[in-house]
Design a protein around this motif. Structure first.
Motif, PDB file in Angstrom:
ATOM      1  N   SER A  59      15.925  -2.411  -7.844  1.00  0.00           N
ATOM      2  CA  SER A  59      14.440  -2.453  -7.656  1.00  0.00           C
ATOM      3  C   SER A  59      14.062  -2.843  -6.304  1.00  0.00           C
ATOM      4  CB  SER A  59      13.746  -3.310  -8.859  1.00  0.00           C
ATOM      5  OG  SER A  59      14.257  -4.565  -8.929  1.00  0.00           O
ATOM      6  N   THR A  60      14.669  -3.915  -5.725  1.00  0.00           N
ATOM      7  CA  THR A  60      14.323  -4.410  -4.544  1.00  0.00           C
ATOM      8  C   THR A  60      14.654  -3.287  -3.527  1.00  0.00           C
ATOM      9  OG1 THR A  60      14.785  -6.690  -5.158  1.00  0.00           O
ATOM     10  CG2 THR A  60      14.675  -6.076  -2.557  1.00  0.00           C
ATOM     11  N   LEU A  61      15.792  -2.720  -3.329  1.00  0.00           N
ATOM     12  CA  LEU A  61      16.068  -1.547  -2.271  1.00  0.00           C
ATOM     13  C   LEU A  61      14.816  -0.377  -2.399  1.00  0.00           C
ATOM     14  CD1 LEU A  61      19.848  -1.344  -2.793  1.00  0.00           C
ATOM     15  CD2 LEU A  61      18.445  -2.203  -0.838  1.00  0.00           C
ATOM     16  N   ALA A  62      14.380  -0.161  -3.692  1.00  0.00           N
ATOM     17  CA  ALA A  62      13.349   0.734  -3.731  1.00  0.00           C
ATOM     18  C   ALA A  62      12.019   0.327  -3.051  1.00  0.00           C
ATOM     19  CB  ALA A  62      13.008   1.050  -5.501  1.00  0.00           C
ATOM     20  N   ASP A  66       8.233  -1.710   1.819  1.00  0.00           N
ATOM     21  CA  ASP A  66       7.248  -2.591   1.973  1.00  0.00           C
ATOM     22  C   ASP A  66       7.631  -3.846   2.389  1.00  0.00           C
ATOM     23  OD1 ASP A  66       4.940  -1.048   0.404  1.00  0.00           O
ATOM     24  OD2 ASP A  66       6.489  -0.688  -0.841  1.00  0.00           O
ATOM     25  N   ILE A  67       8.932  -4.330   2.017  1.00  0.00           N
ATOM     26  CA  ILE A  67       9.510  -5.587   2.307  1.00  0.00           C
ATOM     27  C   ILE A  67       9.549  -5.928   3.818  1.00  0.00           C
ATOM     28  CG2 ILE A  67      11.429  -6.916   2.154  1.00  0.00           C
ATOM     29  CD1 ILE A  67      11.940  -5.904  -0.779  1.00  0.00           C
ATOM     30  N   GLN A 129      -5.636  -4.512   2.200  1.00  0.00           N
ATOM     31  CA  GLN A 129      -5.336  -5.668   2.650  1.00  0.00           C
ATOM     32  C   GLN A 129      -3.745  -5.828   2.976  1.00  0.00           C
ATOM     33  OE1 GLN A 129      -6.348  -9.172   0.243  1.00  0.00           O
ATOM     34  NE2 GLN A 129      -8.658  -8.356  -0.148  1.00  0.00           N
ATOM     35  N   PRO A 130      -3.453  -6.314   4.162  1.00  0.00           N
ATOM     36  CA  PRO A 130      -1.912  -6.637   4.190  1.00  0.00           C
ATOM     37  C   PRO A 130      -1.374  -7.762   3.465  1.00  0.00           C
ATOM     38  CG  PRO A 130      -3.337  -7.668   5.897  1.00  0.00           C
ATOM     39  CD  PRO A 130      -4.209  -7.001   5.107  1.00  0.00           C
ATOM     40  N   ALA A 131       0.093  -7.647   3.269  1.00  0.00           N
ATOM     41  CA  ALA A 131       0.456  -8.820   2.375  1.00  0.00           C
ATOM     42  C   ALA A 131       0.822 -10.023   3.206  1.00  0.00           C
ATOM     43  CB  ALA A 131       1.765  -8.211   1.776  1.00  0.00           C
ATOM     44  N   HIS A 173       1.959  -3.080  -5.308  1.00  0.00           N
ATOM     45  CA  HIS A 173       3.221  -2.740  -4.956  1.00  0.00           C
ATOM     46  C   HIS A 173       3.901  -3.487  -3.808  1.00  0.00           C
ATOM     47  CE1 HIS A 173       3.038   1.021  -7.045  1.00  0.00           C
ATOM     48  NE2 HIS A 173       1.957   1.469  -6.650  1.00  0.00           N
ATOM     49  N   ARG A 174       3.246  -4.171  -3.200  1.00  0.00           N
ATOM     50  CA  ARG A 174       3.707  -5.160  -2.105  1.00  0.00           C
ATOM     51  C   ARG A 174       3.943  -6.364  -2.833  1.00  0.00           C
ATOM     52  NH1 ARG A 174       0.607  -4.654   3.848  1.00  0.00           N
ATOM     53  NH2 ARG A 174       1.513  -2.582   3.973  1.00  0.00           N
TER      54      ARG A 174
END
Length: 250
Positions: A59-62, A66-67, A129-131, A173-174
């Protein structure tokens, strides 16, 4: 290990992966299956942490695109999560099984209630908005969440998504990407502590890990055909039944 127990653990692992892909809450299933096979609660809790790792990673790779936009800021929350998970997992190891067993039904009730409230706890989208991460209160809240994750873990994802929504900025999503990343950090710290403490039930873990991964992959199929409310009701019922089981047998 009897064949019937292997089948039960595999099915629970598969269902856990599928449920996590659709609505979350798969830890209830892996923890419950191990409890039913007679694995002590501390070992069942610790082993559940291992079984969830494949789902956290995929799920993190998906969310990797964003990361990459806020990974520097996320490093501080990751460091705070390491400290919190270390505190929580070491606290768990300081207990004996009878002491922890008394706490389990109450933890299950709390985690089930948190999971049931999940749809109302999701952060509202903040498009455009940026994360940004790393506020003082956000750091304190993340530490508490990580302590809980290292100690028990069921419902941690719902809790973290809710608290990140209250203390950080960025769209849904972020925030979910950040939650997945921090879940990996917490899970790995807990696993290192639990492995060092010798409380992992390795054979059940080896049965469930591939089952969780397979279930997570098939969860996409499930998501398209089974209403999320049905899956959530199943997880909530499982949490309640497990709490009743521990109250009755405790």
């Amino acid at each position: 290990m009897p064949i019937a127990e292997i089948v039960l653990l595999f099915i629970a692992g598969f269902a856990s992966g599928a449920v996590n892909a659709v609505a979350g809450g798969g830890t209830f299933l892996t923890f419950g299956a191990m409890s039913l096979t007679g694995i002590p609660p501390i070992a069942a809790n610790a082993t559940s942490s291992i079984t969830q790792i494949p789902g956290y990673i995929t799920s993190t790779l998906a969310y990797w695109s964003d990361i990459r936009t806020f990974w520097r800021g996320a490093l501080m929350l990751a460091a705070i999560s390491i400290a919190g998970a270390l505190a929580g997992s070491l606290t768990l190891l300081s207990l004996d099984n009878p002491s922890f067993r008394v706490m389990v039904p109450w933890l299950l009730i709390g985690a089930t209630a948190l999971f049931a409230a999940g749809p109302w706890l999701k952060p509202k989208p903040k498009a455009g908005q940026p994360a940004t991460v790393g506020s003082f209160w956000g750091s304190i809240v993340q530490f508490v969440t990580a302590v809980y994750g290292g100690f028990f873990g069921a419902g941690m994802g719902v809790m973290m998504l809710a608290t990140l929504g209250l203390t950080q900025t960025g769209d849904y999503h972020r925030l979910n990407a950040l939650k997945n990343l921090l879940s990996i950090v917490i899970a790995f710290v807990a696993i290192v502590v639990f492995v060092s403490g010798g409380v992992i039930a390795w054979l059940p873990a080896m049965v469930m890990i591939p089952a969780v991964a397979l279930g997570g992959y098939c969860g996409v199929w499930t998501a398209k055909r089974v209403p999320q409310n049905v899956v959530r009701a199943f997880v909530i019922a499982t949490g309640v039944l497990l709490a009743v089981y521990y109250f009755v047998t405790g």
